[in-house]
Scaffold this motif. Structure first.
Motif, mmCIF file in Angstrom:
data_model
loop_
_atom_site.group_PDB
_atom_site.id
_atom_site.type_symbol
_atom_site.label_atom_id
_atom_site.label_comp_id
_atom_site.label_asym_id
_atom_site.label_seq_id
_atom_site.Cartn_x
_atom_site.Cartn_y
_atom_site.Cartn_z
ATOM 1 N N ALA A 113 13.814 -15.356 -15.123
ATOM 2 C CA ALA A 113 12.408 -14.935 -15.105
ATOM 3 C C ALA A 113 12.270 -13.499 -15.600
ATOM 4 C CB ALA A 113 11.837 -15.073 -13.697
ATOM 5 N N LYS A 145 10.214 -12.354 -18.851
ATOM 6 C CA LYS A 145 9.176 -11.337 -18.681
ATOM 7 C C LYS A 145 9.382 -10.195 -19.674
ATOM 8 C CE LYS A 145 7.080 -8.274 -15.270
ATOM 9 N NZ LYS A 145 7.074 -7.855 -13.862
ATOM 10 N N ASP A 194 10.942 -29.788 -15.310
ATOM 11 C CA ASP A 194 10.951 -28.702 -14.355
ATOM 12 C C ASP A 194 9.770 -27.793 -14.657
ATOM 13 O OD1 ASP A 194 11.471 -26.094 -13.300
ATOM 14 O OD2 ASP A 194 13.581 -26.552 -13.156
ATOM 15 N N PRO A 195 9.070 -27.336 -13.645
ATOM 16 C CA PRO A 195 7.929 -26.443 -13.885
ATOM 17 C C PRO A 195 8.348 -24.998 -14.156
ATOM 18 C CG PRO A 195 8.155 -26.839 -11.546
ATOM 19 C CD PRO A 195 9.192 -27.705 -12.242
ATOM 20 N N TYR A 196 9.622 -24.761 -14.473
ATOM 21 C CA TYR A 196 10.130 -23.398 -14.659
ATOM 22 C C TYR A 196 9.295 -22.595 -15.653
ATOM 23 C CZ TYR A 196 13.119 -19.474 -15.742
ATOM 24 O OH TYR A 196 13.571 -18.209 -15.956
ATOM 25 N N TYR A 197 9.080 -23.134 -16.856
ATOM 26 C CA TYR A 197 8.351 -22.373 -17.872
ATOM 27 C C TYR A 197 6.877 -22.223 -17.517
ATOM 28 C CZ TYR A 197 12.543 -22.375 -20.670
ATOM 29 O OH TYR A 197 13.828 -22.156 -21.104
ATOM 30 N N THR A 198 6.288 -23.209 -16.858
ATOM 31 C CA THR A 198 4.890 -23.048 -16.450
ATOM 32 C C THR A 198 4.776 -21.984 -15.363
ATOM 33 O OG1 THR A 198 5.074 -24.950 -14.960
ATOM 34 C CG2 THR A 198 4.128 -25.347 -17.131
ATOM 35 N N ARG A 199 5.756 -21.893 -14.487
ATOM 36 C CA ARG A 199 5.748 -20.817 -13.473
ATOM 37 C C ARG A 199 5.843 -19.440 -14.120
ATOM 38 N NH1 ARG A 199 9.786 -23.888 -10.708
ATOM 39 N NH2 ARG A 199 11.257 -22.220 -11.172
ATOM 40 N N GLN A 200 6.423 -19.375 -15.313
ATOM 41 C CA GLN A 200 6.564 -18.102 -16.031
ATOM 42 C C GLN A 200 5.346 -17.825 -16.920
ATOM 43 O OE1 GLN A 200 9.083 -16.484 -14.794
ATOM 44 N NE2 GLN A 200 9.725 -18.388 -13.816
ATOM 45 N N GLY A 201 4.309 -18.670 -16.848
ATOM 46 C CA GLY A 201 3.078 -18.437 -17.590
ATOM 47 C C GLY A 201 2.994 -19.134 -18.935
ATOM 48 N N ARG A 250 3.041 -19.547 -25.242
ATOM 49 C CA ARG A 250 2.124 -18.685 -24.498
ATOM 50 C C ARG A 250 1.310 -17.864 -25.491
ATOM 51 N NH1 ARG A 250 4.139 -14.696 -19.692
ATOM 52 N NH2 ARG A 250 2.143 -13.742 -19.206
#
Length: 99
Positions: free
Chosen positions: A23, A27, A52-59, A93
Motif C-alpha cells: 500500500a 501510494k 481481491d479488493p486490494y486495488y480497490t482499497r487503494q483507490g 485511477r
C-alpha cells in the motif's frame, strides 16, 4: 499532451506481506505521478490471482476481467480503449474529478 502512466513491477516478498508495504509503494507511485501531472494511472495484475479488493482499497477501479475502458473520449474526445493483456486484469485511477 495527455499524460498517463503505467505502474509496473511493484511487488512485496511473501514473507513481508500484510505489513502495509505494498500500500505504501502504491501510494508513493500515485504521489510521484500526480506530481508529474499525469491524469491517469493504471496497471495490470495476473488474472490467476484470487479476486481481491486490494486495488480497490487503494483507490483504484478494477473492471471485470476482459472489460476495457474508454479513456480517449474522456481525455481528448477520440475513442481509445484501455484494457489488460492476455491473462491480466486491469486496475486504474483517474486524477481529480474525471471518471
Amino acid at each position: 499532451m495527455i499524460r498517463y502512466a503505467k505502474i509496473k513491477a511493484v511487488a512485496v516478498n511473501k514473507d513481508a506481506r500484510g505489513r502495509g508495504i505494498g500500500a505504501a509503494l502504491l501510494k508513493r507511485c500515485v504521489q510521484v505521478y500526480w506530481q508529474l501531472d499525469c491524469m491517469l494511472l493504471f496497471g495490470e495484475f495476473e488474472t490467476t490471482r484470487a479476486p481481491d479488493p486490494y486495488y480497490t482499497r487503494q483507490g483504484f477501479t478494477v473492471p471485470e476481467h476482459g472489460q476495457t475502458h474508454d479513456v480517449g473520449t474522456l481525455l481528448c474526445g477520440v475513442p481509445m480503449r484501455l484494457g489488460a493483456g492476455p491473462g491480466e486484469t486491469l486496475f486504474y485511477r483517474w486524477r481529480g474529478r474525471i471518471r
